[in-house]
Design an enzyme around this catalytic site. Sequence first.
Site, short mmCIF file in Angstrom:
data_model
loop_
_atom_site.label_atom_id
_atom_site.label_comp_id
_atom_site.label_asym_id
_atom_site.label_seq_id
_atom_site.Cartn_x
_atom_site.Cartn_y
_atom_site.Cartn_z
N HIS A 180 0.88 -1.19 0.00
CA HIS A 180 0.00 0.00 0.00
C HIS A 180 0.91 1.23 0.00
CE1 HIS A 180 -3.42 2.45 0.63
NE2 HIS A 180 -3.77 2.13 1.86
N HIS A 209 -2.64 -2.30 -9.75
CA HIS A 209 -3.60 -1.72 -8.83
C HIS A 209 -4.86 -2.57 -8.83
CE1 HIS A 209 -6.16 1.26 -6.87
NE2 HIS A 209 -5.04 1.80 -6.46
N ASP A 241 2.61 5.50 -6.97
CA ASP A 241 3.86 5.38 -6.23
C ASP A 241 5.09 5.24 -7.14
OD1 ASP A 241 2.86 5.49 -3.62
OD2 ASP A 241 2.09 3.46 -3.83
N1 CMC Z 1 4.45 -6.97 -10.37
C1 CMC Z 1 4.34 -8.19 -10.94
N2 CMC Z 1 3.20 -8.88 -11.03
C2 CMC Z 1 2.12 -8.30 -10.51
C3 CMC Z 1 2.15 -7.03 -9.89
C4 CMC Z 1 3.39 -6.37 -9.86
N3 CMC Z 1 3.48 -5.16 -9.28
N4 CMC Z 1 0.92 -6.71 -9.46
C5 CMC Z 1 0.13 -7.73 -9.79
N5 CMC Z 1 0.85 -8.70 -10.43
C6 CMC Z 1 0.35 -9.93 -11.00
C7 CMC Z 1 0.05 -10.95 -9.93
O1 CMC Z 1 1.16 -11.75 -9.64
C8 CMC Z 1 -1.10 -11.71 -10.53
O2 CMC Z 1 -0.57 -12.58 -11.49
P1 CMC Z 1 -1.23 -14.04 -11.65
O3 CMC Z 1 -2.62 -13.80 -12.16
O4 CMC Z 1 -0.36 -14.75 -12.63
O5 CMC Z 1 -1.22 -14.68 -10.30
C9 CMC Z 1 -1.87 -10.63 -11.30
O6 CMC Z 1 -0.89 -9.64 -11.63
C10 CMC Z 1 -2.99 -9.99 -10.51
O7 CMC Z 1 -2.42 -9.47 -9.30
P2 CMC Z 1 -3.14 -9.44 -7.89
O8 CMC Z 1 -2.14 -9.68 -6.83
O9 CMC Z 1 -4.36 -10.32 -7.93
O10 CMC Z 1 -3.64 -7.96 -7.84
P3 CMC Z 1 -4.22 -7.26 -6.57
O11 CMC Z 1 -5.33 -6.44 -7.03
O12 CMC Z 1 -4.50 -8.25 -5.47
O13 CMC Z 1 -2.98 -6.40 -6.05
C11 CMC Z 1 -1.48 -4.61 -5.80
C12 CMC Z 1 -2.86 -5.03 -6.28
C13 CMC Z 1 -1.37 -3.09 -5.87
C14 CMC Z 1 -1.27 -5.03 -4.34
C15 CMC Z 1 -0.41 -5.29 -6.69
O14 CMC Z 1 -0.57 -4.86 -8.03
C16 CMC Z 1 1.01 -5.02 -6.19
O15 CMC Z 1 1.50 -5.75 -5.33
N6 CMC Z 1 1.69 -3.96 -6.74
C17 CMC Z 1 3.01 -3.60 -6.25
C18 CMC Z 1 2.86 -2.79 -4.98
C19 CMC Z 1 2.38 -1.39 -5.27
O16 CMC Z 1 2.86 -0.72 -6.18
N7 CMC Z 1 1.44 -0.92 -4.45
C20 CMC Z 1 0.89 0.45 -4.55
C21 CMC Z 1 -0.53 0.44 -4.98
S1 CMC Z 1 -1.13 2.08 -5.46
C22 CMC Z 1 -1.07 3.07 -4.06
C23 CMC Z 1 -1.69 2.47 -2.85
O17 CMC Z 1 -2.81 1.97 -2.88
O18 CMC Z 1 -1.04 2.52 -1.83
#
Ligand code: CMC
Length: 444
Positions: free
Chosen positions: A263, A302, A358
């Site tokens: 986050h 996201h 971010d």
């Molecule tokens: N890098 C690589 N793969 C990713 C990433 C990433 N940053 N984000 C998602 N994926 C992949 C994930 O592994 C999954 O792949 P698969 O379907 O093969 O298992 C697919 O994309 C869907 O991901 P998810 O984990 O189901 O997505 P989510 O909605 O649960 O997670 C998130 C959202 C923001 C936590 C995630 O995208 C992430 O970890 N991003 C990196 C951390 C980040 O930048 N966070 C800031 C978010 S914006 C500001 C805030 O809210 O604070």
Amino acid sequence: MGDSITLTDDRTGATVTVPLEADNTIPSSALRALDPGLRVYDPAFVSTASCASQITYVDGQRGVLRYRGYPIEQLAEQSTYLEVAYLLIHGELPTADQLDAWRQDVTIHTYVHENVKHFMQQFHHDAHPMGILVSTVAALSTFYPDAKLIFDAEVRHKQIVRLIAKMPTLAAFAHRFSVGMPFVYPDNDLDYATNFLSMMWRVGSPCYEGDPVLARALDVLFILHADHEQNCSTTAMRSVGSSHADPYSATAAAAAALYGPLHGGANEAVIRMLDHIGTVEAVPAFLEGVKRGEGRLMGFGHRVYKHYDPRARIVKQTADEVFAAVGTNPLLEVALALEEAALSDDYFVERQLYPNVDFYSGLIYQAMGFPLEMFTVLFAIPRTAGWMAHWVELLGDPDQRIARPRQRYVGSSERTYAPAGQRAKGGDGGDTLPPPATARPRRD
Ligand code: CMC
């Protein structure tokens, strides 16, 4: 064919038809009408709307973000953080007089009790400023016991003003403590962002003379971070607020949720990642590692945006202005190469992973001289306005009750207790978390 959904319980043949709300939502009461014991299993609330809200609109497919109906692009260009905070909390932009009164109110509440200062001085010398902030915000509830009167409008307003006013003071104090510098008191002649910069950086001189370009850039970043509907920290704010805890305790919980690297901690993690990559040449190998599950591309992806995060676009423009004033961040070229490579790579395209807010904000903070540990604190300051707006909305919402999700119990069925000497060997003494399938962080 109408705008409704009909559910049939094949066990009983009972059916229920529910009209679809305009936003493609059905009430869970439809399920209870079929069978009061029926539950929806929705880990991480992927398909669950936990409230109705009038504060922030996000269209993740089109990359749209509006606060109270106003596009984020217009607010970032023309407004100020304090005006936006007023808008989020009160629902309308203030008139000139209302804005003056609001600004004055916030300005005269920037000081903290001297005991708060003493309290902060007791942390370990290398305490993370976010840990200090979370704890100190919680401690504020002990300084304002009247804050418990959450249904008294005047008292409630006072705490909202205090929290928005004192966050920059606590944040700057947390930094000064971590570098062993004396605390700088607020300067009520300065605007919100400049006052914060003064408390962060002033050394010796009686007044702060910073670059207005940097103060404006920080204010724009504050606007962009002010709210983002039901994210993890806002959900924590609403969850704790739903038990009618005082707003300091609930805000501390929200700030704790923000601290995590998935986050608000992502801005810090992005810089660590860029540092680790080091050069443009190393970008392809790093991306291959991400695709093998060896880590995430921080600052990408996201839960809601499946398109370019509109905040990231504005942050990128702001970065240009800041770099023109203070010089370019050497990690910028690695970030640009990483963005370009990821946006043309099938792995990221198929999963609709775009830069989020971010990805570039950390580069600006770093160019402005903020240490990495302060990045999430810089997110917490402005998000306080959003947390306050959601807290007020929650308290006034007749549909809301104490947050209390249900679970699917998948543990042991009933068993009989045996004294320790008569038991077969149990687990290995560790916790019950299974080893991760890959090194990837767990999803938020
Ligand atoms: N890098 C690589 N793969 C990713 C990433 C990433 N940053 N984000 C998602 N994926 C992949 C994930 O592994 C999954 O792949 P698969 O379907 O093969 O298992 C697919 O994309 C869907 O991901 P998810 O984990 O189901 O997505 P989510 O909605 O649960 O997670 C998130 C959202 C923001 C936590 C995630 O995208 C992430 O970890 N991003 C990196 C951390 C980040 O930048 N966070 C800031 C978010 S914006 C500001 C805030 O809210 O604070």
